[in-house]
Design a protein around this motif. Sequence first.
Motif, PDB file in Angstrom:
ATOM      1  N   VAL A  10       0.847  -1.199   0.000  1.00 14.72           N
ATOM      2  CA  VAL A  10       0.000   0.000   0.000  1.00 14.72           C
ATOM      3  C   VAL A  10       0.874   1.238   0.000  1.00 14.72           C
ATOM      4  O   VAL A  10       1.623   1.477   0.955  1.00 14.72           O
ATOM      5  CB  VAL A  10      -0.908   0.061   1.261  1.00 14.72           C
ATOM      6  CG1 VAL A  10      -1.990   1.112   1.086  1.00 14.72           C
ATOM      7  CG2 VAL A  10      -1.497  -1.288   1.602  1.00 14.72           C
ATOM      8  N   VAL A  11       0.813   2.029  -1.068  1.00 14.84           N
ATOM      9  CA  VAL A  11       1.499   3.329  -1.109  1.00 14.84           C
ATOM     10  C   VAL A  11       0.432   4.397  -1.353  1.00 14.84           C
ATOM     11  O   VAL A  11      -0.693   4.065  -1.713  1.00 14.84           O
ATOM     12  CB  VAL A  11       2.584   3.377  -2.220  1.00 14.84           C
ATOM     13  CG1 VAL A  11       3.664   2.334  -1.982  1.00 14.84           C
ATOM     14  CG2 VAL A  11       1.952   3.207  -3.600  1.00 14.84           C
ATOM     15  N   VAL A  12       0.804   5.650  -1.141  1.00 16.86           N
ATOM     16  CA  VAL A  12      -0.182   6.717  -1.319  1.00 16.86           C
ATOM     17  C   VAL A  12       0.144   7.495  -2.595  1.00 16.86           C
ATOM     18  O   VAL A  12       1.274   7.946  -2.769  1.00 16.86           O
ATOM     19  CB  VAL A  12      -0.174   7.698  -0.116  1.00 16.86           C
ATOM     20  CG1 VAL A  12      -1.318   8.703  -0.256  1.00 16.86           C
ATOM     21  CG2 VAL A  12      -0.292   6.947   1.190  1.00 16.86           C
ATOM     22  N   PRO A  13      -0.839   7.649  -3.482  1.00 15.64           N
ATOM     23  CA  PRO A  13      -0.596   8.395  -4.722  1.00 15.64           C
ATOM     24  C   PRO A  13      -0.143   9.828  -4.428  1.00 15.64           C
ATOM     25  O   PRO A  13      -0.635  10.449  -3.471  1.00 15.64           O
ATOM     26  CB  PRO A  13      -1.965   8.404  -5.409  1.00 15.64           C
ATOM     27  CG  PRO A  13      -2.764   7.325  -4.750  1.00 15.64           C
ATOM     28  CD  PRO A  13      -2.213   7.161  -3.383  1.00 15.64           C
ATOM     29  N   GLY A  14       0.745  10.342  -5.245  1.00 15.28           N
ATOM     30  CA  GLY A  14       1.257  11.706  -5.069  1.00 15.28           C
ATOM     31  C   GLY A  14       0.168  12.764  -5.055  1.00 15.28           C
ATOM     32  O   GLY A  14       0.310  13.804  -4.409  1.00 15.28           O
ATOM     33  N   THR A  15      -0.919  12.498  -5.769  1.00 20.36           N
ATOM     34  CA  THR A  15      -2.047  13.437  -5.802  1.00 20.36           C
ATOM     35  C   THR A  15      -2.444  13.875  -4.395  1.00 20.36           C
ATOM     36  O   THR A  15      -2.838  15.023  -4.186  1.00 20.36           O
ATOM     37  CB  THR A  15      -3.272  12.759  -6.477  1.00 20.36           C
ATOM     38  OG1 THR A  15      -2.817  12.033  -7.609  1.00 20.36           O
ATOM     39  CG2 THR A  15      -4.306  13.774  -6.893  1.00 20.36           C
ATOM     40  N   GLY A  16      -2.365  12.957  -3.439  1.00 18.25           N
ATOM     41  CA  GLY A  16      -2.775  13.265  -2.071  1.00 18.25           C
ATOM     42  C   GLY A  16      -1.875  14.264  -1.363  1.00 18.25           C
ATOM     43  O   GLY A  16      -2.266  14.838  -0.343  1.00 18.25           O
ATOM     44  N   PHE A  17      -0.656  14.448  -1.884  1.00 20.90           N
ATOM     45  CA  PHE A  17       0.293  15.354  -1.234  1.00 20.90           C
ATOM     46  C   PHE A  17       0.464  16.645  -2.017  1.00 20.90           C
ATOM     47  O   PHE A  17       1.025  17.614  -1.507  1.00 20.90           O
ATOM     48  CB  PHE A  17       1.661  14.675  -1.104  1.00 20.90           C
ATOM     49  CG  PHE A  17       1.599  13.367  -0.377  1.00 20.90           C
ATOM     50  CD1 PHE A  17       1.715  13.330   1.003  1.00 20.90           C
ATOM     51  CD2 PHE A  17       1.405  12.176  -1.056  1.00 20.90           C
ATOM     52  CE1 PHE A  17       1.642  12.139   1.687  1.00 20.90           C
ATOM     53  CE2 PHE A  17       1.327  10.972  -0.378  1.00 20.90           C
ATOM     54  CZ  PHE A  17       1.444  10.952   0.996  1.00 20.90           C
ATOM     55  N   GLY A  18      -0.012  16.598  -3.272  1.00 19.73           N
ATOM     56  CA  GLY A  18       0.238  17.711  -4.180  1.00 19.73           C
ATOM     57  C   GLY A  18       1.555  17.481  -4.912  1.00 19.73           C
ATOM     58  O   GLY A  18       2.496  16.900  -4.354  1.00 19.73           O
ATOM     59  N   GLN A  19       1.623  17.908  -6.147  1.00 16.90           N
ATOM     60  CA  GLN A  19       2.833  17.746  -6.960  1.00 16.90           C
ATOM     61  C   GLN A  19       2.738  18.723  -8.123  1.00 16.90           C
ATOM     62  O   GLN A  19       1.649  19.256  -8.399  1.00 16.90           O
ATOM     63  CB  GLN A  19       2.962  16.295  -7.450  1.00 16.90           C
ATOM     64  CG  GLN A  19       1.702  15.758  -8.124  1.00 16.90           C
ATOM     65  CD  GLN A  19       1.627  14.221  -8.148  1.00 16.90           C
ATOM     66  OE1 GLN A  19       2.609  13.548  -7.895  1.00 16.90           O
ATOM     67  NE2 GLN A  19       0.450  13.702  -8.459  1.00 16.90           N
ATOM     68  N   VAL A  20       3.866  18.986  -8.749  1.00 20.39           N
ATOM     69  CA  VAL A  20       3.833  19.881  -9.910  1.00 20.39           C
ATOM     70  C   VAL A  20       2.882  19.266 -10.939  1.00 20.39           C
ATOM     71  O   VAL A  20       3.006  18.073 -11.252  1.00 20.39           O
ATOM     72  CB  VAL A  20       5.249  20.047 -10.510  1.00 20.39           C
ATOM     73  CG1 VAL A  20       5.186  20.782 -11.848  1.00 20.39           C
ATOM     74  CG2 VAL A  20       6.149  20.798  -9.530  1.00 20.39           C
ATOM     75  N   PRO A  21       1.920  20.043 -11.430  1.00 28.02           N
ATOM     76  CA  PRO A  21       0.946  19.491 -12.368  1.00 28.02           C
ATOM     77  C   PRO A  21       1.626  18.764 -13.517  1.00 28.02           C
ATOM     78  O   PRO A  21       2.632  19.234 -14.054  1.00 28.02           O
ATOM     79  CB  PRO A  21       0.172  20.726 -12.851  1.00 28.02           C
ATOM     80  CG  PRO A  21       0.283  21.704 -11.713  1.00 28.02           C
ATOM     81  CD  PRO A  21       1.640  21.462 -11.116  1.00 28.02           C
ATOM     82  N   GLY A  22       1.089  17.606 -13.849  1.00 29.36           N
ATOM     83  CA  GLY A  22       1.656  16.810 -14.935  1.00 29.36           C
ATOM     84  C   GLY A  22       2.730  15.850 -14.477  1.00 29.36           C
ATOM     85  O   GLY A  22       3.196  15.025 -15.261  1.00 29.36           O
ATOM     86  N   THR A  23       3.175  15.951 -13.225  1.00 34.17           N
ATOM     87  CA  THR A  23       4.118  14.955 -12.712  1.00 34.17           C
ATOM     88  C   THR A  23       3.348  13.992 -11.805  1.00 34.17           C
ATOM     89  O   THR A  23       2.307  14.350 -11.257  1.00 34.17           O
ATOM     90  CB  THR A  23       5.264  15.590 -11.890  1.00 34.17           C
ATOM     91  OG1 THR A  23       4.726  16.140 -10.662  1.00 34.17           O
ATOM     92  CG2 THR A  23       5.947  16.696 -12.661  1.00 34.17           C
ATOM     93  N   TRP A  24       3.877  12.772 -11.693  1.00 36.30           N
ATOM     94  CA  TRP A  24       3.191  11.739 -10.897  1.00 36.30           C
ATOM     95  C   TRP A  24       4.158  11.068  -9.952  1.00 36.30           C
ATOM     96  O   TRP A  24       5.304  10.776 -10.318  1.00 36.30           O
ATOM     97  CB  TRP A  24       2.539  10.699 -11.827  1.00 36.30           C
ATOM     98  CG  TRP A  24       1.685  11.355 -12.872  1.00 36.30           C
ATOM     99  CD1 TRP A  24       1.944  11.443 -14.207  1.00 36.30           C
ATOM    100  CD2 TRP A  24       0.460  12.070 -12.662  1.00 36.30           C
ATOM    101  NE1 TRP A  24       0.960  12.160 -14.842  1.00 36.30           N
ATOM    102  CE2 TRP A  24       0.034  12.547 -13.921  1.00 36.30           C
ATOM    103  CE3 TRP A  24      -0.320  12.347 -11.535  1.00 36.30           C
ATOM    104  CZ2 TRP A  24      -1.130  13.298 -14.087  1.00 36.30           C
ATOM    105  CZ3 TRP A  24      -1.488  13.083 -11.699  1.00 36.30           C
ATOM    106  CH2 TRP A  24      -1.885  13.552 -12.964  1.00 36.30           C
ATOM    107  N   HIS A  25       3.720  10.855  -8.751  1.00 41.01           N
ATOM    108  CA  HIS A  25       4.570  10.279  -7.708  1.00 41.01           C
ATOM    109  C   HIS A  25       3.757   9.323  -6.852  1.00 41.01           C
ATOM    110  O   HIS A  25       2.551   9.225  -6.991  1.00 41.01           O
ATOM    111  CB  HIS A  25       5.095  11.377  -6.767  1.00 41.01           C
ATOM    112  CG  HIS A  25       5.909  12.442  -7.407  1.00 41.01           C
ATOM    113  ND1 HIS A  25       5.351  13.465  -8.133  1.00 41.01           N
ATOM    114  CD2 HIS A  25       7.256  12.661  -7.414  1.00 41.01           C
ATOM    115  CE1 HIS A  25       6.303  14.280  -8.580  1.00 41.01           C
ATOM    116  NE2 HIS A  25       7.468  13.811  -8.150  1.00 41.01           N
TER     117      HIS A  25
END
Lengths: 548, 548
Positions: free
Chosen positions: B501-516
Amino acid sequence: MRKFVGERAKRLITKNTIAPLVTLSNCQTTSTLSSSNYCCNRSHLPRLPSSLNFPLRCYSVMASKGASPPITVESLNPQVLKCEYAVRGEIVSIAQKLQQDLQKNPGSKSFDEILFCNIGNPQALGQKPITFFREVLALCDHPSLLDKRETNSLFSSDSIARALKILDQMPGRATGAYSHSQGIAGLRDTIAAGIEARDGYPSDANDIFLTDGASPGVHMMMQLLIRSENDGILCPIPQYPLYSASIALHGGTLVRYYLDEATGWGLEISELKKQLEASRQKGTTVRALVVINPGNPTGQVLAEENQRQIVEFCKKEGLVLLADEVYQENIYAPDKKFNSFKKVCRSMGFGEKDIPLVSFQSVSKGYHGECGKRGGYMEVTGFNTEIREQFYKLASVNLCSNISGQILASLVMCPPKVGDESYDAYFSERDGILKSLARRAKTLEDAFNRLEGVTCNKAEGAMYLFPRIQLPKKAIKAAEEANRAPDAFYAIRLLNSTGVVVVPGTGFGQVPGTWHFRCTILPQEDKIPAIVSRLTDFHKKFMNEFRD
Amino acid sequence: MRKFVGERAKRLITKNTIAPLVTLSNCQTTSTLSSSNYCCNRSHLPRLPSSLNFPLRCYSVMASKGASPPITVESLNPQVLKCEYAVRGEIVSIAQKLQQDLQKNPGSKSFDEILFCNIGNPQALGQKPITFFREVLALCDHPSLLDKRETNSLFSSDSIARALKILDQMPGRATGAYSHSQGIAGLRDTIAAGIEARDGYPSDANDIFLTDGASPGVHMMMQLLIRSENDGILCPIPQYPLYSASIALHGGTLVRYYLDEATGWGLEISELKKQLEASRQKGTTVRALVVINPGNPTGQVLAEENQRQIVEFCKKEGLVLLADEVYQENIYAPDKKFNSFKKVCRSMGFGEKDIPLVSFQSVSKGYHGECGKRGGYMEVTGFNTEIREQFYKLASVNLCSNISGQILASLVMCPPKVGDESYDAYFSERDGILKSLARRAKTLEDAFNRLEGVTCNKAEGAMYLFPRIQLPKKAIKAAEEANRAPDAFYAIRLLNSTGVVVVPGTGFGQVPGTWHFRCTILPQEDKIPAIVSRLTDFHKKFMNEFRD
């Protein structure tokens, strides 16, 4: 270091946005900056331990033109400023000061200790915790004890069994792990079973949200329900000021309904209706009704028939019923019985779809008084799935309540049973505390009722007496001159003369023109006679001084 | 009973405000009410334990004309609805469901356990608590052990001495008593001494507010500072979503500043300025700057020089500096060192009157990871007396934080010292955990960096890696079709394939267009190779499926 300082200073000066950076003695060679205007006086710097000799530089940074205004009390959230919480208000600050004085100069006052009757905090006043509860907590926190031979002689067999069961229910068998946001599933099962045994109606572990005491649960409900000052919450007056504080913090409107002192703090439906209608006419959307049963600060225990009326009222008026039931174990009147609102609802045939009901329970109250553990739960019924998801989300933002409090909540709702090794000791501790509390309540109630101009309803339950004082006009005038509410004037005088801390009625709300104070029944029994005689002496003197 | 029912029913009918009350089979003789329209079907009632046979009546109460509208999710506080908290969001619900499936049908998946790498919860993943800490907690909770002969063989001499010292500091010697609203004075003294030893600058026990973990402290600050949506708080992106959640709950505006992934998640003052100015131009009053150091989810440790710039920036712009320093003990990069912002401020010569600063610390993090204990503190400096009174009032409304958490906070800030009986064991436990965490961080970082299209900065500190994934266009399209953010699509696929189980970067915020995604470094070391190989296999398959 000097290189850095010099470069930085130049950069800052060039940008001309902040005042030049100035160094203290250890870097005074930085040439461009030796104007005394900029130099900090070291005496303004924080005191440094003499053993330390750090290189100190002093930055003098001027605010930028568009800088945010400085943080002042006026610039704080007005909802915070509006919030009041009398139980730890001015009188407690005075008491703390007196206590420090007594520690420094023992014998300097006419009393030798401060008796904190302002707050329901039994263990601070010498009440011992329930042994079984603490055995289980110690074993859960330090489970390697369970591998030791000596443990069998130091702990009861059922506390060992219970600790093993609880450890098995926890992720990693660890009291140091975050749990499910609602609390450990196995503990919620135990609590639900305890509720079922108490009420005779089913309870679902999914409806239980474990909390750090009842207060965070109340805040959560206010946060969910209040959208603006147009949203109102019906609260009893007198009330426990957590409610008024939480409503203020969340920007809502406190809609007062008055308990009837003449009928033992009766809760009249006609009064609820009257206040609800008046409030609606002002454009307030009333969203919930708070009922505190047994009452705080008023000590009454509601009759089942009265509770049915309240349930009907909420159903009819579309209100969430917020049931503060934290004193459910504290019943002293032999003819009174606690009935949970959930039981009353279910006995009326109202199920999950009929009425939104939240019951608050706490480990701080009851016979055990585990206030410092900050444990409790809400049982949440009658809300649809979408709303429950919002509850869950709010619980998740704070991760979970503390695990010791969670464990205690499960122990409180499922204590030792007949046949368990601990049962006799548990029963005798519990019974001893409750009987003693009943005796203390009666002694103090009688003492208050003997005072000139004082009437005091019985504490049928909870932990407080809320006597009414008819204050002489002269005293009211003196209070006015001292810029205090008359009951605060009385309570501060009482504190300064006797060391007894009570909370003025103003902090709980009261019918305008009446004056009260709240006094806990919690000082240990051997202290009660001295309290009674001090109170009595003080009151006589007070009345002699101010009698009209 | 029947008499009551009949009378009540008549009264209700007369008043004509609520629908008639109907009885079930056991009181069907109530004559006036036998219309089947009103009769409840018992199957709609809550399930009753078969052993119970309570007299059931069914009340059918119609809503009054002016009744409050029913409670729906749309009628809840919009600030609550707006709030998001990804760390326990959808992915955790899916994981919990998978875990239940595995318990019911072991062997039904390609993995045999769920590995919760979504949250910094070390003890849930098998990390053992520090023995000394737990010895002290057990003795404080069950002090009658201190009178037993066996205790000397079961507990270290310094844990006994510490427990005795702590018990002496508590009102009633009781961990079950509410404390001072800021926490037990003696424990605050210990914490202040620990801060002084850490920083080399004075710390005042009156500046310490003990809290149930760092989260309630953050909420308190947001509650104090945010008046309306016109008030903004500068937060790093990526951020720990407590901040965005708390700002949303309190109705403020999140002002994002982006950390620079290319320079190891660098915090650039130019970026702070840019975002502050843009925000001011929109009419937002920016009140505070949040800095998370070491970073969460980003793992960077700020350089002292960078911290000085941040302090200058706050001073110049009139911002409160909210310093999340909960990972101060978790430093893995040998060339990095944690400096508290308080130390940095003091080393710049800034004292109490220069800069409002709040430092948050927690017992949940560090090498000890006592998350379930919900302990922590804020050190609050640079606010005037009037503002501090508001802090105190807010702390008082919740009475106090839990005492076990308070004790732990004092132990964390003042652990055993050389020469104490526990020291060697303590040092070896601590060192073992920290070295192992450093190894795990490195192994996982290397593993991520070996994956096609993945780059991962070093975890210099904290407990997480935050790798960036270049997702193929096809994957992004597939995510779109599944109505999910691309990183959530990836994370859910990963979970379903590997149990990780990892948490998508969306939940933390990220530079738009990047994914973590955020992955903790916390699974026990013997599990790491399996995780690496599963992750690697999964990623290969994923890329093979979606490669453009």
